[in-house]
Enzyme design. Structure first.
Site: not given
Length: 397
Positions: A188, A216, A247
């Site tokens: 990340s 991610h 996310k």
């Protein structure tokens, strides 16, 4: 007693500020989107700024269909469960989401957690004992590091994406009963992608399991957004997938472990963050199902995200900025000095671009950066405006 403790804490806080490492929290007064209103902290008059620091990769955090699904779920399923799953905290909506995630990720079963931090915190202690070994990438997320610390397994590390060192660690741990290789799918702070095909090859050679935190990547990486295992063609070779709903998959909260059926079954019986935490709010479960519906036709969103990412990376490089290489939507602009990174972020906010300077202990000392995060919600004009703001802020340093 606290009087002396207070003085120590204030001294520590002053040291953090003096080193340029203090992390202020800016307040936004609008829903999460490509543009937000910041109420204080150096924002321009009116407060509207371009948001380049959220993990809102596909722009779904304020998508009208997701919001509508959440509203409908509130009426049908209520606000909260007031219980853990095995007592009276499991609704049909939770089981449906688990089934949908399993199908989407190509895994046999899925178990929901209140966050991916909790998901990673509940895996290692449950599956590994003192006679086992866990082999972890040196740049893995803090939740993986903390989860490993909770287990009694032997702990080995290998340098970031260093396959030769990983093989050395596998050789060193051949006496272990079980071995688990664990890596982020995308790191990340750097936007680097783990070499999963090669990791799976080594796991096969040395009879180890593979675990990937794909927080991610899930939703937008790979031909169908199924993450780094799909990108590398190893969906059937990864034993444990963890990820977040916070996310690309809507941006709220919640996490999961998707894995072999026996692994998930044991987690339901012994994983402490699952057994002792309230169930995921039904509103989030229902909205996440709607996100999975949208992902079936999200090719245009993924294409837009990729185009925005390529444009930002190429223009920033042309302007002479040090952007870590890659093609992920995380585009770290390297600054080096922590105080300078913080000042750069302040100057960018004054120019209408909301980003954050990252410094120690989030990243190594001397490797401070501004981590720019692109989104499908950004227009081409937004991206070019951000580049112009970087150029102007650099001139003002």
């Amino acid at each position: 007693m606290f009087t002396s403790v207070r003085d120590d804490l204030r001294t520590t806080l002053d040291e953090i500020r003096d080193a340029g490492l203090f992390k202020p929290e800016r307040v936004i007064s609008t829903p999460q989107n490509a543009s937000v209103a910041v109420t204080a902290g150096g924002a321009p008059a009116g407060g509207d700024v371009l948001n380049f620091c959220a993990n809102n990769y596909l722009g779904l955090a304020d998508h009208p269909e997701v919001v509508a699904a959440a509203k409908d779920a509130l009426d049908r399923w209520g606000y909260g469960m007031a219980s853990v799953r095995f007592i009276c905290g499991t609704q049909e909506i939770h089981k449906e989401l688990e089934q949908r995630l399993s199908a989407f990720l190509g895994q046999e079963d899925t178990i929901l957690y209140s966050s991916c931090f909790d998901a990673n915190g509940g895996v290692f202690e449950t599956l590994l004992g003192a006679e086992d070994a866990v082999i972890s990438d040196a740049l893995n997320h803090a939740s993986i590091i903390d989860g490993i610390r909770l287990s009694k397994a032997r702990r080995l590390r290998y340098a970031n994406r260093d396959l030769a060192e990983l093989e050395t660690r596998l050789k060193e741990s051949q006496d272990a009963r079980r071995r688990l290789i664990v890596t982020d799918g995308v790191f990340s702070m750097d936007g680097y992608v783990a070499p999963l095909a090669e990791i799976c090859d080594l796991a096969d050679r040395y009879d180890a399991m593979v675990m990937v935190d794909d927080s991610h990547a899930v939703g937008f990486v790979g031909p169908n957004g199924r993450g780094t295992p799909e990108l590398h063609g190893v969906m059937d070779r990864v034993d444990i997938l963890t990820g977040t709903l916070g996310k690309a998959l809507g941006g709220a909260s919640g996490g999961y472990v998707a894995a072999r059926a026996e692994i998930v079954a044991l987690l339901r019986q012994r994983s402490r963050p699952y057994l002792f935490s309230n169930s995921l709010a039904p509103v989030i479960a229902a909205a996440s199902i709607k996100v999975l519906d949208l992902l079936e036709s999200a090719g245009e969103l993924r294409d837009r995200l990729n185009a925005n990412t390529a444009l930002f990376r190429s223009r920033m490089t042309e302007e002479g900025f040090d952007v870590l290489p890659g093609d992920h939507a995380i585009a770290p602009v390297m600054i080096g000095d922590a105080a300078e990174a913080g000042r750069m972020a302040e100057l960018l906010l004054e120019r209408g671009v909301y980003v954050i300077g990252f410094s120690y202990p989030v990243v190594p000392m001397g490797a401070a950066r501004i981590r720019v995060q692109l989104s499908a919600a950004h227009s081409e004009g937004d991206v070019l405006e951000a580049v112009s703001a970087f150029v102007a802020a650099r001139a003002s340093l």
